[in-house]
Motif scaffolding. Structure first.
Motif, PDB file in Angstrom:
ATOM      1  N   ALA A 168       0.938  -0.892   0.009  1.00 42.11           N
ATOM      2  CA  ALA A 168      -0.428   0.211   0.047  1.00 42.11           C
ATOM      3  C   ALA A 168       0.839   0.903   0.423  1.00 42.11           C
ATOM      4  CB  ALA A 168      -1.048   0.610   1.185  1.00 42.11           C
ATOM      5  N   ILE A 169       0.434   1.994  -0.800  1.00 40.38           N
ATOM      6  CA  ILE A 169       1.561   3.673  -1.008  1.00 40.38           C
ATOM      7  C   ILE A 169       0.877   5.105  -0.295  1.00 40.38           C
ATOM      8  CG2 ILE A 169       0.692   4.056  -3.457  1.00 40.38           C
ATOM      9  CD1 ILE A 169       3.713   4.542  -3.975  1.00 40.38           C
ATOM     10  N   ASN A 170      -0.732   4.847   0.006  1.00 42.38           N
ATOM     11  CA  ASN A 170      -1.730   5.609   0.285  1.00 42.38           C
ATOM     12  C   ASN A 170      -2.037   4.905   2.181  1.00 42.38           C
ATOM     13  OD1 ASN A 170      -1.258   7.035  -1.408  1.00 42.38           O
ATOM     14  ND2 ASN A 170      -2.635   5.948  -3.163  1.00 42.38           N
ATOM     15  N   HIS A 171      -1.901   6.370   2.218  1.00 39.40           N
ATOM     16  CA  HIS A 171      -2.498   6.209   3.782  1.00 39.40           C
ATOM     17  C   HIS A 171      -3.573   5.095   4.109  1.00 39.40           C
ATOM     18  CE1 HIS A 171       0.194   9.078   5.432  1.00 39.40           C
ATOM     19  NE2 HIS A 171       0.149  10.091   4.436  1.00 39.40           N
ATOM     20  N   GLU A 172      -5.011   5.217   3.585  1.00 41.79           N
ATOM     21  CA  GLU A 172      -6.066   4.231   3.968  1.00 41.79           C
ATOM     22  C   GLU A 172      -6.089   2.778   3.194  1.00 41.79           C
ATOM     23  OE1 GLU A 172     -10.294   4.011   5.048  1.00 41.79           O
ATOM     24  OE2 GLU A 172      -9.195   6.234   5.342  1.00 41.79           O
ATOM     25  N   PRO A 173      -5.453   2.436   2.354  1.00 41.03           N
ATOM     26  CA  PRO A 173      -5.741   1.832   2.478  1.00 41.03           C
ATOM     27  C   PRO A 173      -4.133   0.549   3.747  1.00 41.03           C
ATOM     28  CG  PRO A 173      -4.809   2.207   0.327  1.00 41.03           C
ATOM     29  CD  PRO A 173      -5.341   3.460   1.540  1.00 41.03           C
ATOM     30  N   ALA A 174      -3.011   1.439   3.629  1.00 39.45           N
ATOM     31  CA  ALA A 174      -1.822   1.335   4.356  1.00 39.45           C
ATOM     32  C   ALA A 174      -2.334   1.479   5.888  1.00 39.45           C
ATOM     33  CB  ALA A 174      -0.334   2.071   4.014  1.00 39.45           C
ATOM     34  N   ILE A 175      -2.924   1.877   6.302  1.00 39.65           N
ATOM     35  CA  ILE A 175      -3.108   1.467   7.796  1.00 39.65           C
ATOM     36  C   ILE A 175      -3.903   0.850   8.706  1.00 39.65           C
ATOM     37  CG2 ILE A 175      -5.048   3.690   8.074  1.00 39.65           C
ATOM     38  CD1 ILE A 175      -3.920   4.292  10.030  1.00 39.65           C
ATOM     39  N   ALA A 176      -5.475   0.516   7.345  1.00 39.38           N
ATOM     40  CA  ALA A 176      -5.638  -0.363   7.116  1.00 39.38           C
ATOM     41  C   ALA A 176      -5.017  -2.411   7.119  1.00 39.38           C
ATOM     42  CB  ALA A 176      -6.690  -0.851   5.987  1.00 39.38           C
ATOM     43  N   ALA A 177      -4.263  -2.232   6.571  1.00 40.57           N
ATOM     44  CA  ALA A 177      -3.877  -3.129   6.228  1.00 40.57           C
ATOM     45  C   ALA A 177      -2.460  -3.215   7.334  1.00 40.57           C
ATOM     46  CB  ALA A 177      -2.418  -3.306   5.001  1.00 40.57           C
ATOM     47  N   MET A 178      -1.908  -2.169   8.008  1.00 46.40           N
ATOM     48  CA  MET A 178      -1.370  -2.563   9.365  1.00 46.40           C
ATOM     49  C   MET A 178      -1.770  -3.074  10.212  1.00 46.40           C
ATOM     50  SD  MET A 178       1.585  -2.412  10.354  1.00 46.40           S
ATOM     51  CE  MET A 178       2.722  -2.263   8.821  1.00 46.40           C
ATOM     52  N   GLN A 179      -3.115  -1.898  10.106  1.00 46.83           N
ATOM     53  CA  GLN A 179      -4.050  -2.379  11.396  1.00 46.83           C
ATOM     54  C   GLN A 179      -5.143  -3.887  11.634  1.00 46.83           C
ATOM     55  OE1 GLN A 179      -4.016  -1.138  14.487  1.00 46.83           O
ATOM     56  NE2 GLN A 179      -2.149  -0.205  13.698  1.00 46.83           N
ATOM     57  N   THR A 180      -5.059  -4.477  10.169  1.00 45.81           N
ATOM     58  CA  THR A 180      -5.834  -5.474   9.945  1.00 45.81           C
ATOM     59  C   THR A 180      -5.838  -6.316   8.997  1.00 45.81           C
ATOM     60  OG1 THR A 180      -7.263  -4.647   8.567  1.00 45.81           O
ATOM     61  CG2 THR A 180      -8.555  -3.749  10.229  1.00 45.81           C
ATOM     62  N   GLY A 181      -4.259  -6.372   8.233  1.00 43.89           N
ATOM     63  CA  GLY A 181      -3.896  -7.395   7.425  1.00 43.89           C
ATOM     64  C   GLY A 181      -4.693  -7.431   5.993  1.00 43.89           C
ATOM     65  N   ASN A 182      -5.033  -6.376   6.388  1.00 45.75           N
ATOM     66  CA  ASN A 182      -5.996  -6.219   4.613  1.00 45.75           C
ATOM     67  C   ASN A 182      -6.336  -4.930   4.362  1.00 45.75           C
ATOM     68  OD1 ASN A 182      -8.108  -6.012   2.205  1.00 45.75           O
ATOM     69  ND2 ASN A 182      -7.550  -8.112   2.778  1.00 45.75           N
ATOM     70  N   GLU A 183      -6.246  -4.094   2.880  1.00 42.64           N
ATOM     71  CA  GLU A 183      -6.288  -3.271   2.613  1.00 42.64           C
ATOM     72  C   GLU A 183      -7.606  -2.297   2.321  1.00 42.64           C
ATOM     73  OE1 GLU A 183      -3.919  -1.940  -0.941  1.00 42.64           O
ATOM     74  OE2 GLU A 183      -2.459  -3.650  -0.721  1.00 42.64           O
ATOM     75  N   ILE A 184      -8.510  -3.361   2.288  1.00 41.30           N
ATOM     76  CA  ILE A 184      -9.549  -3.143   2.350  1.00 41.30           C
ATOM     77  C   ILE A 184     -10.533  -3.190   3.839  1.00 41.30           C
ATOM     78  CG2 ILE A 184     -12.310  -4.107   1.437  1.00 41.30           C
ATOM     79  CD1 ILE A 184     -10.772  -5.357  -0.831  1.00 41.30           C
ATOM     80  N   THR A 185     -10.876  -2.300   4.089  1.00 42.00           N
ATOM     81  CA  THR A 185     -11.772  -1.618   5.631  1.00 42.00           C
ATOM     82  C   THR A 185     -12.399  -3.317   6.038  1.00 42.00           C
ATOM     83  OG1 THR A 185     -12.537  -0.298   5.321  1.00 42.00           O
ATOM     84  CG2 THR A 185     -10.688   0.439   5.547  1.00 42.00           C
ATOM     85  N   GLY A 186     -13.102  -3.207   7.238  1.00 49.34           N
ATOM     86  CA  GLY A 186     -14.349  -4.404   7.121  1.00 49.34           C
ATOM     87  C   GLY A 186     -13.415  -5.154   8.478  1.00 49.34           C
ATOM     88  N   ARG A 246     -13.214   2.239  12.494  1.00 49.81           N
ATOM     89  CA  ARG A 246     -13.287   1.759  11.099  1.00 49.81           C
ATOM     90  C   ARG A 246     -11.775   1.144  12.251  1.00 49.81           C
ATOM     91  NH1 ARG A 246     -10.470   6.317   9.505  1.00 49.81           N
ATOM     92  NH2 ARG A 246      -9.163   5.779   7.825  1.00 49.81           N
ATOM     93  N   LEU A 247     -10.630   1.036  12.156  1.00 52.09           N
ATOM     94  CA  LEU A 247      -9.132   1.180  12.574  1.00 52.09           C
ATOM     95  C   LEU A 247      -9.687  -0.099  13.808  1.00 52.09           C
ATOM     96  CD1 LEU A 247      -7.753   3.617  11.937  1.00 52.09           C
ATOM     97  CD2 LEU A 247      -7.754   1.999  10.431  1.00 52.09           C
ATOM     98  N   TRP A 248     -10.429  -0.058  14.517  1.00 51.09           N
ATOM     99  CA  TRP A 248     -11.348  -0.681  15.671  1.00 51.09           C
ATOM    100  C   TRP A 248     -12.395  -1.583  15.411  1.00 51.09           C
ATOM    101  CZ3 TRP A 248      -9.911   4.297  16.698  1.00 51.09           C
ATOM    102  CH2 TRP A 248     -10.846   5.508  16.504  1.00 51.09           C
ATOM    103  N   SER A 249     -12.355  -2.042  14.540  1.00 49.12           N
ATOM    104  CA  SER A 249     -13.434  -3.010  14.511  1.00 49.12           C
ATOM    105  C   SER A 249     -13.268  -4.573  14.587  1.00 49.12           C
ATOM    106  CB  SER A 249     -14.158  -2.762  12.567  1.00 49.12           C
ATOM    107  OG  SER A 249     -15.065  -4.094  12.826  1.00 49.12           O
ATOM    108  N   SER A 250     -14.390  -4.910  15.440  1.00 51.22           N
ATOM    109  CA  SER A 250     -14.296  -6.374  15.351  1.00 51.22           C
ATOM    110  C   SER A 250     -14.583  -6.759  13.998  1.00 51.22           C
ATOM    111  CB  SER A 250     -15.059  -6.520  16.041  1.00 51.22           C
ATOM    112  OG  SER A 250     -16.486  -6.465  15.965  1.00 51.22           O
TER     113      SER A 250
END
Length: 486
Positions: free
Chosen positions: A154-172, A213-217
């Motif tokens: 990931a090169i942009n913030h939204e997908p990158a932080i989602a990937a780092m926090q959840t393992g996937n660039e797509i939130t949810g 979205r970053l601390w969703s279950s």
């Protein structure tokens, strides 16, 4: 566990007997069809327990996320040869056609911007660190496990932080904290297993949006979502009773709501109704536990001297670090801290000092505090962002000012305690801090390693959802980095 198994475990006595009216006929049919059918039809569901696959070295985690992407070459990845490259273009042989963000894709030049800060080797491990901006953290060099070769797609913030926090660039998807809550459970009946703290940076020039979205279950039960504490006012919205409503009436209200939810659960059997009941009960318990937690009057002067005077200021990073320790010692399994404004597209010289001043002494203090209390050995502390920064300057370049764009190919993170290997320096990058030359760590490998420290095999730690065994590390291959483990 799949939804059917979960439903079977949560069903009530009334639901069980309602289904049982056809059991005699089913048993008779099974007797005619043979024992194999009977065994399959009436097998007991898998119990809802998640025993660790290994002895857990990390009983709790404090994750300090620097939102925006800290500049590795200005903090930890020392590149002295870049002094000779000042204002020269980044060679194409180094960039290798890497895609760029829209913020630099239109540039005709990519001028090298060497760090302006002095570096020195710290500790017996010899870790090169920014001497000017990280004097406190440098004292802990031999107690930290340094990872200099993280990388992501990931090169942009939204997908990158989602990937780092959840393992996937797509939130949810469930985040790491939710997985920790799901696997480790809770040690405190009056506090959530997973708490989120958002620190307010002293410089707020270019903050990134962060939300729940970053601390969703995700597809895990709702009780494993992070509970966000506010930095000012009531720590949690509506934690206090409204004016004129005594605690006894509040308790009767909660009990009444729970009775209605239980009736609904008995009639329908929706697992989320069961979660709602638990959340109401937890909310009532937190009315007593949270005020005690957030009252720092019991902390000694020595503690405030350790963390710095900013620790007295609600919402500061120092205050948040102290709160993280208080949560950890009260049995909260996972504390997620966000510190914003690390997105340094410009004005690095002016903004980096304020960012480091926010976190340097508090990070040192947190590690020292945990160590003094005998908690560091089984508390894993993680520090890092969602990607790194480029060695070339975004926009113009002068000796007084430069900026750095997003860079996913290599960045530095660190962790301490919780079974990580202290004094380890893992991974290397080229002279431009642009490409990894030794021991790469994909974020999937990082997640697999953290799960191992918590006692879980990332390949076996899964939840059945939409027909797949869903994992934090996803479907692509991931590896535990054993050299990062003590």
């Amino acid at each position: 566990m799949n939804p059917i198994e979960q439903f079977n475990q949560l069903q009530t006595r009334r639901q069980f007997f309602a289904k049982g009216k056809h059991l005699l006929g089913g048993a008779a049919l099974a007797s005619l069809m043979g024992n194999s059918l009977a065994g399959k039809a009436f097998a007991s569901p898998v119990p809802d327990v998640r025993m660790p696959h290994f002895p857990a070295k990390a009983k709790r985690v404090i994750y300090l996320h620097m939102v925006g992407g800290p500049s590795q070459m200005d903090l930890f990845d020392y590149k002295p040869k870049m002094d000779e490259w000042y204002d020269k273009d980044l060679p194409e042989s180094i960039r290798k056609g890497q895609r760029l963000t829209t913020m630099t894709s239109g540039q005709t030049r990519f001028p090298i911007a060497p760090t302006k800060y002095k570096f020195t080797q710290r500790g017996e491990c010899g870790m090169w660190m920014n001497e000017t901006l990280l004097p406190y953290l440098g004292q802990k060099a031999d107690e930290i496990c340094w990872m200099k070769s993280l990388h992501t797609e990931a090169i942009n913030h939204e997908p990158a932080i989602a990937a780092m926090q959840t393992g996937n660039e797509i939130t949810g998807r469930p985040c790491l904290g939710s997985w920790a809550s799901y696997g480790l459970g809770s040690e405190n009946e009056n506090l959530p297993a997973f708490v989120v703290l958002v620190a307010i940076p002293s410089n707020r020039e270019q903050e990134q949006a962060i939300s729940s979205r970053l601390w969703s279950s995700g597809y895990l039960p709702g009780k494993h979502a992070g509970v966000s504490f506010r930095s000012s006012g009531d720590p949690i919205l509506y934690i206090n009773n409204p004016d004129g409503v005594p605690t006894a009436i509040r308790k009767r209200t909660i009990d009444g709501l729970n009775r209605l939810n239980k009736l609904n659960f008995e009639a329908i059997g929706d697992p989320e109704t069961h979660t709602r009941i638990q959340q109401y009960e937890m909310a009532f318990k937190m009315q007593a536990s949270v005020p005690e937690l957030t009252d720092l009057s019991s902390e000694s002067e020595a503690t405030f001297k350790l963390y710095g005077e900013e620790a007295r200021k609600p919402g500061s990073f120092a205050n948040t670090a102290l709160m993280a320790r208080r949560l950890a010692e009260r049995g909260v399994r996972f504390v997620q801290v966000y510190h914003n404004n690390w997105d340094h597209h410009s004005n690095v010289n002016a903004r980096m000092p304020s960012q480091c001043k926010d976190v340097d002494q508090p990070c040192f203090a947190l590690l020292e505090d945990l160590k003094q209390r005998g908690m560091l050995d089984d508390t894993l502390v993680i520090w890092g962002g969602e990607f790194g920064r480029t060695i070339y300057s975004q926009g113009g370049l002068s000796k007084d000012n430069y900026g750095r764009d997003h860079h996913p190919r290599c960045f530095t993170m660190w962790m301490a305690g919780g079974g990580s290997r202290s004094g380890q320096i893992y991974g290397e990058t080229d002279d431009f801090s642009y490409n990894i030359t030794k021991d790469p760590i994909h974020i999937r490998d990082f997640h697999a390693t953290v799960l191992k420290l918590m006692g879980f095999d990332h390949n076996k730690f899964s939840v059945k959802y939409q027909g797949l065994d869903q994992k934090l590390t996803g479907v692509e291959e991931a590896h535990v980095i054993d050299d990062l483990l003590a």
